[in-house]
Design a protein around this motif. Structure first.
Motif, PDB file in Angstrom:
ATOM      1  N   MET A  22       0.838  -1.217   0.000  1.00  0.00           N
ATOM      2  CA  MET A  22       0.000   0.000   0.000  1.00  0.00           C
ATOM      3  C   MET A  22       0.865   1.256   0.000  1.00  0.00           C
ATOM      4  O   MET A  22       0.533   2.261  -0.638  1.00  0.00           O
ATOM      5  CB  MET A  22      -0.912   0.022   1.220  1.00  0.00           C
ATOM      6  N   ASP A  23       1.984   1.212   0.735  1.00  0.00           N
ATOM      7  CA  ASP A  23       2.865   2.383   0.771  1.00  0.00           C
ATOM      8  C   ASP A  23       3.434   2.677  -0.618  1.00  0.00           C
ATOM      9  O   ASP A  23       3.527   3.844  -1.032  1.00  0.00           O
ATOM     10  CB  ASP A  23       3.995   2.169   1.778  1.00  0.00           C
ATOM     11  N   SER A  24       3.808   1.633  -1.334  1.00  0.00           N
ATOM     12  CA  SER A  24       4.302   1.839  -2.704  1.00  0.00           C
ATOM     13  C   SER A  24       3.213   2.430  -3.576  1.00  0.00           C
ATOM     14  O   SER A  24       3.472   3.311  -4.408  1.00  0.00           O
ATOM     15  CB  SER A  24       4.761   0.502  -3.310  1.00  0.00           C
ATOM     16  N   MET A  25       2.001   1.951  -3.377  1.00  0.00           N
ATOM     17  CA  MET A  25       0.873   2.484  -4.164  1.00  0.00           C
ATOM     18  C   MET A  25       0.651   3.961  -3.846  1.00  0.00           C
ATOM     19  O   MET A  25       0.408   4.778  -4.737  1.00  0.00           O
ATOM     20  CB  MET A  25      -0.390   1.656  -3.907  1.00  0.00           C
ATOM     21  N   THR A  26       0.727   4.301  -2.551  1.00  0.00           N
ATOM     22  CA  THR A  26       0.545   5.701  -2.166  1.00  0.00           C
ATOM     23  C   THR A  26       1.532   6.579  -2.924  1.00  0.00           C
ATOM     24  O   THR A  26       1.158   7.617  -3.485  1.00  0.00           O
ATOM     25  CB  THR A  26       0.751   5.870  -0.645  1.00  0.00           C
ATOM     26  N   LYS A  27       2.784   6.157  -2.938  1.00  0.00           N
ATOM     27  CA  LYS A  27       3.817   6.967  -3.591  1.00  0.00           C
ATOM     28  C   LYS A  27       3.565   7.036  -5.098  1.00  0.00           C
ATOM     29  O   LYS A  27       3.523   8.118  -5.699  1.00  0.00           O
ATOM     30  CB  LYS A  27       5.184   6.332  -3.294  1.00  0.00           C
ATOM     31  N   GLY A  28       3.399   5.875  -5.707  1.00  0.00           N
ATOM     32  CA  GLY A  28       3.266   5.832  -7.167  1.00  0.00           C
ATOM     33  C   GLY A  28       2.028   6.548  -7.667  1.00  0.00           C
ATOM     34  O   GLY A  28       2.085   7.348  -8.612  1.00  0.00           O
ATOM     35  N   LEU A  29       0.912   6.271  -7.020  1.00  0.00           N
ATOM     36  CA  LEU A  29      -0.334   6.902  -7.478  1.00  0.00           C
ATOM     37  C   LEU A  29      -0.297   8.408  -7.239  1.00  0.00           C
ATOM     38  O   LEU A  29      -0.781   9.190  -8.063  1.00  0.00           O
ATOM     39  CB  LEU A  29      -1.543   6.270  -6.765  1.00  0.00           C
ATOM     40  N   SER A  30       0.299   8.805  -6.112  1.00  0.00           N
ATOM     41  CA  SER A  30       0.336  10.250  -5.824  1.00  0.00           C
ATOM     42  C   SER A  30       1.052  11.003  -6.938  1.00  0.00           C
ATOM     43  O   SER A  30       0.643  12.111  -7.321  1.00  0.00           O
ATOM     44  CB  SER A  30       1.014  10.523  -4.475  1.00  0.00           C
ATOM     45  N   LEU A  31       2.113  10.391  -7.477  1.00  0.00           N
ATOM     46  CA  LEU A  31       2.871  11.039  -8.554  1.00  0.00           C
ATOM     47  C   LEU A  31       2.107  10.968  -9.883  1.00  0.00           C
ATOM     48  O   LEU A  31       2.125  11.913 -10.674  1.00  0.00           O
ATOM     49  CB  LEU A  31       4.249  10.387  -8.687  1.00  0.00           C
ATOM     50  N   GLU A  32       1.415   9.847 -10.077  1.00  0.00           N
ATOM     51  CA  GLU A  32       0.643   9.685 -11.317  1.00  0.00           C
ATOM     52  C   GLU A  32      -0.431  10.756 -11.462  1.00  0.00           C
ATOM     53  O   GLU A  32      -0.687  11.242 -12.558  1.00  0.00           O
ATOM     54  CB  GLU A  32      -0.037   8.307 -11.315  1.00  0.00           C
ATOM     55  N   VAL A  33      -1.058  11.120 -10.343  1.00  0.00           N
ATOM     56  CA  VAL A  33      -2.230  12.006 -10.429  1.00  0.00           C
ATOM     57  C   VAL A  33      -1.990  13.387  -9.797  1.00  0.00           C
ATOM     58  O   VAL A  33      -2.937  14.153  -9.625  1.00  0.00           O
ATOM     59  CB  VAL A  33      -3.473  11.336  -9.788  1.00  0.00           C
ATOM     60  N   ALA A  34      -0.721  13.687  -9.495  1.00  0.00           N
ATOM     61  CA  ALA A  34      -0.414  14.950  -8.811  1.00  0.00           C
ATOM     62  C   ALA A  34      -0.866  16.172  -9.614  1.00  0.00           C
ATOM     63  O   ALA A  34      -1.262  17.189  -9.043  1.00  0.00           O
ATOM     64  CB  ALA A  34       1.084  15.040  -8.519  1.00  0.00           C
ATOM     65  N   ALA A  35      -0.791  16.065 -10.927  1.00  0.00           N
ATOM     66  CA  ALA A  35      -1.173  17.205 -11.775  1.00  0.00           C
ATOM     67  C   ALA A  35      -2.620  17.101 -12.245  1.00  0.00           C
ATOM     68  O   ALA A  35      -3.038  17.831 -13.148  1.00  0.00           O
ATOM     69  CB  ALA A  35      -0.226  17.282 -12.980  1.00  0.00           C
ATOM     70  N   GLU A  36      -3.363  16.191 -11.629  1.00  0.00           N
ATOM     71  CA  GLU A  36      -4.758  15.980 -12.050  1.00  0.00           C
ATOM     72  C   GLU A  36      -5.737  16.268 -10.916  1.00  0.00           C
ATOM     73  O   GLU A  36      -6.867  15.768 -10.909  1.00  0.00           O
ATOM     74  CB  GLU A  36      -4.941  14.529 -12.546  1.00  0.00           C
TER      75      GLU A  36
END
Ligand code: NAP
Length: 251
Positions: free
Chosen positions: A167-181
């Protein structure tokens, strides 16, 4: 100008940390969907309590480990509350304490399916609705991880700890994926919190046993986690994404 309607889904919101979060968000004026898996009575009692302070509170049974049920859960929110603005990925399970050498594939997969796949599926459905790149208005996601992700939970449930690491990896990865959205994705990592979950591991008194080993010398209350979740969801945390708040009394 009127403030936009805040609409939250709390998975596993009927008991423990999820229920405490529902209470805090209800007081903050959110429309709330309380998801649960089995315990209709707990969900109903909480719904009745929250309807006294909040006009829109729905309960919805769904096993987050089942893709079709997650899809239905989000469609139910679309229909009954409106477009979700806040997701609390809180539903999680652990199993009887044991050493890794005694784990079965069936058990490992069950834990991963609920804690990891379930959180991914809910995040997916939330992003589809929130992303400004997909026509949404933005939103916030909080993943309820655990201090186990960095302690590893040896002698207890390394499978559960590993699910929280994922879940921690998902938090990091998804946060970057959608940071500009327009979507912020953050996490809380509670330590030993007084809830029913420890009984599922076979040790209802686990928090009291471990309390002397915690730097603050005590277990935590669900409300102490709920307040951090609510803050991460709020506009006060508007520049925070991809972050982790450890709520573990110093561990
Ligand atoms: P809890 O008291 O055992 O409550 C679990 C909640 O999750 C219940 O509402 C339960 O629904 C729901 N649930 C379980 N499996 C589900 C599924 N497959 N689909 C939908 N809902 C499901 O747990 P808790 O202690 O509040 O834990 C909440 C979160 O905090 C979990 O992710 C846990 O890993 C994390 N956490 C807890 C602690 C702690 O010390 N308690 C520490 C660190 C992290 P029913 O009522 O229908 O069973």
């Amino acid at each position: 100008m009127t403030a936009p309607t805040k609409i939250a889904l709390i998975t596993g919101g009927s008991r423990g940390i999820g229920a405490a979060t529902a209470r805090v968000l209800a007081h903050q004026g959110y429309r709330i969907c309380i998801n649960y898996r089995d315990n209709l009575q707990a969900a109903t009692v909480l719904q009745q309590e929250l309807l006294a302070i909040c006009e829109h509170v729905v309960i919805k049974q769904a096993d987050v480990a089942q893709e079709s049920e997650v899809v239905e859960l989000f469609e139910y929110i679309d229909e009954h509350l409106g477009t979700i603005t806040a997701l609390v990925n809180n539903a999680g399970i652990l199993k009887q304490q044991c050493r890794l050498q005694d784990l079965t594939a069936e058990r490992i997969n069950e834990v991963l399916l609920t804690n990891v796949t379930g959180s991914f599926l809910c995040a997916r459905e939330a992003v589809k609705r929130m992303s400004t790149a997909l026509g949404g208005q933005g939103g916030a996601i909080v993943n309820v991880s655990s201090a186990a992700s960095y302690t590893g939970a040896p002698q207890e449930y390394v499978d559960y700890a590993a699910s929280k690491g994922a879940m921690d990896s998902m938090t990091k990865g998804l946060s970057l994926e959608v940071a500009a959205e327009g979507i912020r994705v953050n996490s809380v990592r509670p330590g030993c919190i007084y809830t029913d979950m420890h009984a599922d591991g076979g040790e209802a008194g686990r928090v009291d046993r471990l309390a002397p080993l915690i730097p603050m010398q005590r277990g935590g209350q669900p409300e102490e986690v709920a307040n951090a979740i609510a803050w991460l969801l709020s506009d006060e945390a508007s520049y925070a994404t991809g972050t982790f708040i450890d709520l573990a009394g110093g561990r």
